[in-house]
Scaffold this motif. Structure first.
Motif, PDB file in Angstrom:
ATOM      1  N   PHE A 143       0.837  -1.199   0.000  1.00 20.17           N
ATOM      2  CA  PHE A 143       0.000   0.000   0.000  1.00 20.17           C
ATOM      3  C   PHE A 143       0.875   1.253   0.000  1.00 20.17           C
ATOM      4  O   PHE A 143       0.605   2.207  -0.739  1.00 20.17           O
ATOM      5  N   LEU A 144       1.921   1.256   0.822  1.00 22.41           N
ATOM      6  CA  LEU A 144       2.811   2.413   0.872  1.00 22.41           C
ATOM      7  C   LEU A 144       3.509   2.629  -0.464  1.00 22.41           C
ATOM      8  O   LEU A 144       3.665   3.767  -0.926  1.00 22.41           O
ATOM      9  N   ARG A 145       3.909   1.555  -1.098  1.00 22.93           N
ATOM     10  CA  ARG A 145       4.645   1.671  -2.356  1.00 22.93           C
ATOM     11  C   ARG A 145       3.761   2.147  -3.499  1.00 22.93           C
ATOM     12  O   ARG A 145       4.117   3.066  -4.223  1.00 22.93           O
ATOM     13  N   ALA A 146       2.602   1.517  -3.659  1.00 23.63           N
ATOM     14  CA  ALA A 146       1.819   1.792  -4.874  1.00 23.63           C
ATOM     15  C   ALA A 146       0.315   1.675  -4.682  1.00 23.63           C
ATOM     16  O   ALA A 146      -0.423   1.713  -5.664  1.00 23.63           O
ATOM     17  N   GLY A 147      -0.149   1.522  -3.440  1.00 19.05           N
ATOM     18  CA  GLY A 147      -1.574   1.378  -3.200  1.00 19.05           C
ATOM     19  C   GLY A 147      -2.012  -0.077  -3.229  1.00 19.05           C
ATOM     20  O   GLY A 147      -1.346  -0.930  -3.825  1.00 19.05           O
ATOM     21  N   LYS A 153      -5.436   6.582  -0.980  1.00 15.66           N
ATOM     22  CA  LYS A 153      -4.167   7.024  -0.396  1.00 15.66           C
ATOM     23  C   LYS A 153      -4.163   8.506  -0.023  1.00 15.66           C
ATOM     24  O   LYS A 153      -3.691   8.857   1.070  1.00 15.66           O
ATOM     25  N   PRO A 154      -4.648   9.418  -0.868  1.00 14.56           N
ATOM     26  CA  PRO A 154      -4.667  10.817  -0.444  1.00 14.56           C
ATOM     27  C   PRO A 154      -5.450  11.022   0.852  1.00 14.56           C
ATOM     28  O   PRO A 154      -5.000  11.742   1.752  1.00 14.56           O
ATOM     29  N   VAL A 255       3.036  14.008  -6.642  1.00 16.18           N
ATOM     30  CA  VAL A 255       4.447  14.345  -6.442  1.00 16.18           C
ATOM     31  C   VAL A 255       5.214  13.117  -5.968  1.00 16.18           C
ATOM     32  O   VAL A 255       6.333  12.849  -6.415  1.00 16.18           O
ATOM     33  N   TYR A 256       4.629  12.342  -5.059  1.00 14.67           N
ATOM     34  CA  TYR A 256       5.283  11.115  -4.608  1.00 14.67           C
ATOM     35  C   TYR A 256       5.561  10.191  -5.787  1.00 14.67           C
ATOM     36  O   TYR A 256       6.639   9.591  -5.863  1.00 14.67           O
ATOM     37  N   ALA A 257       4.617  10.068  -6.701  1.00 16.98           N
ATOM     38  CA  ALA A 257       4.809   9.195  -7.861  1.00 16.98           C
ATOM     39  C   ALA A 257       6.020   9.631  -8.678  1.00 16.98           C
ATOM     40  O   ALA A 257       6.745   8.786  -9.228  1.00 16.98           O
ATOM     41  N   GLN A 258       6.264  10.929  -8.749  1.00 11.04           N
ATOM     42  CA  GLN A 258       7.421  11.424  -9.485  1.00 11.04           C
ATOM     43  C   GLN A 258       8.719  11.203  -8.708  1.00 11.04           C
ATOM     44  O   GLN A 258       9.777  10.943  -9.300  1.00 11.04           O
TER      45      GLN A 258
END
Length: 345
Positions: A143-147, A153-154, A255-258
């Motif tokens: 979940f922390l890495r990618a859901g 998540k937001p 932003v986290y994804a980037q």
């Protein structure tokens, strides 16, 4: 004997197998093997369709899992045509999305479309389950890495300090049963699928007649066992997971994804020795583990009756030190904040 030899042999019914997870239970190992052995398995009468399968990455059937219900008939026609071209009487479709986003994954719609579009094909669904202590911790890490499991998540990170306890609470609010409840998962799946079509199996080697889960799965589909042990996905160290968790408390999900690729690669420890193995927000506490143990004891008998494999190891209580520790000090957090300022768009 002569008369029997003259009689035509009854062919096995054509079958569609859906491997539906569960998440964090070795699905990528199965998908990797099936994609790499595609040509070999065609010769054995099994098609792991390239139609509506990802060409890269996990090489699973998430494109099919994400289709709207009205688009499924055309997709299934393409899949059946691919199997027919190769003379295959068995089809395997595999994707975790059908269970890790159960209420939006359209699994029931797919099962219904299969019955309507391919009425001469026998439908079989198989789900592998993992020991719930490991499942809970591994699920939060994913979940922390990618859901995972469709948890927002937001909203999760906006609601306050993150942690596995709040994650488990969010899951229960969304699904109506605790994430470590294997019986809850089993009943959820059974309720939405054709009676008698679902096969539940442990992925614990001690519960299987085969050496491991992949060998067990191959045996289930009458395929030869893998030639050698399959590669496992690389695991992220607890310290890195703590960094991933902290960064998401400071930035939005876009932003986290980037930032994620550079965050995963960069070493923020400055050569410090490895810290504690169990993070205070990442791993189960002793109280959480005790609750799982009580639940397992209550569910053990029903699970044994539902599963097609043994469940002794699946339901075994973990005997370990459940102590937790803070993995990031203020200096580490300051380095992460500096990284965010430098790397954020």
């Amino acid at each position: 004997m002569v008369l029997r030899a003259l009689l035509p042999r009854r062919r096995r019914p054509r079958q569609v197998w859906l491997h539906i997870g569960l998440p964090k239970c070795g699905s990528t190992t199965i998908q990797r093997h099936m994609a790499e052995a595609y040509e070999q398995h065609l010769q054995l009468g099994l098609c792991y369709p390239q139609s509506h399968r990802s060409a890269t990455g996990y090489r699973n059937h998430i494109p099919l899992a994400r289709l709207a219900a009205e688009d499924l008939p055309a997709a299934l026609a393409e899949i059946e045509a691919e199997a027919d071209r190769h003379g295959c009487r068995r089809i395997l479709l595999s994707c975790e999305h059908w269970t890790n986003a159960f209420y939006t994954g359209r699994l029931a719609a797919l099962a219904e479309a299969l019955q309507q579009q391919m009425p001469d094909w026998q439908i079989r669904l198989v789900a592998y389950f993992r020991n719930p202590y490991d499942l809970a911790e591994s699920s939060y890490a994913q979940f922390l890495r990618a859901g995972l499991f469709g948890i927002d998540k937001p909203a999760f990170f906006a609601a306050g300090p993150p942690g596995i306890g709040r994650y488990l609470s969010c899951f229960e609010e969304n699904y109506g049963f605790p994430l470590p409840s294997l019986l809850g998962f089993a009943q959820m799946l059974q309720a939405g699928l054709p009676a008698g079509s679902l096969i539940l199996r442990s992925n614990e080697p001690a519960d299987l007649d085969a050496p491991d889960m992949l060998s067990d799965f191959c045996s289930l589909l009458s395929l030869p066992p893998p030639a050698a042990a399959e590669r496992r996905n690389s695991r992220i160290l607890p310290r890195k997971l703590a960094e991933i968790e902290y960064v998401q408390t400071r930035v939005s999900q876009p932003v986290y994804a980037q930032l994620r690729p550079k965050l995963l690669k960069r070493d923020f420890t400055r050569g410090a020795p490895p810290g504690p193995a169990r993070g205070s927000s990442l791993h189960l506490s002793a109280a959480m583990a005790e609750e799982i143990t009580r639940r397992l004891e209550a569910e053990r008998g029903q699970l044994a009756a539902l599963f097609a494999t043994r469940t002794d190891a699946l339901c075994a209580a973990r005997r370990q030190d459940w102590s937790q520790a803070e993995l990031l000090d203020e200096e580490a957090r300051a380095r992460l904040r500096k990284f965010i300022r430098r790397q954020s768009p």
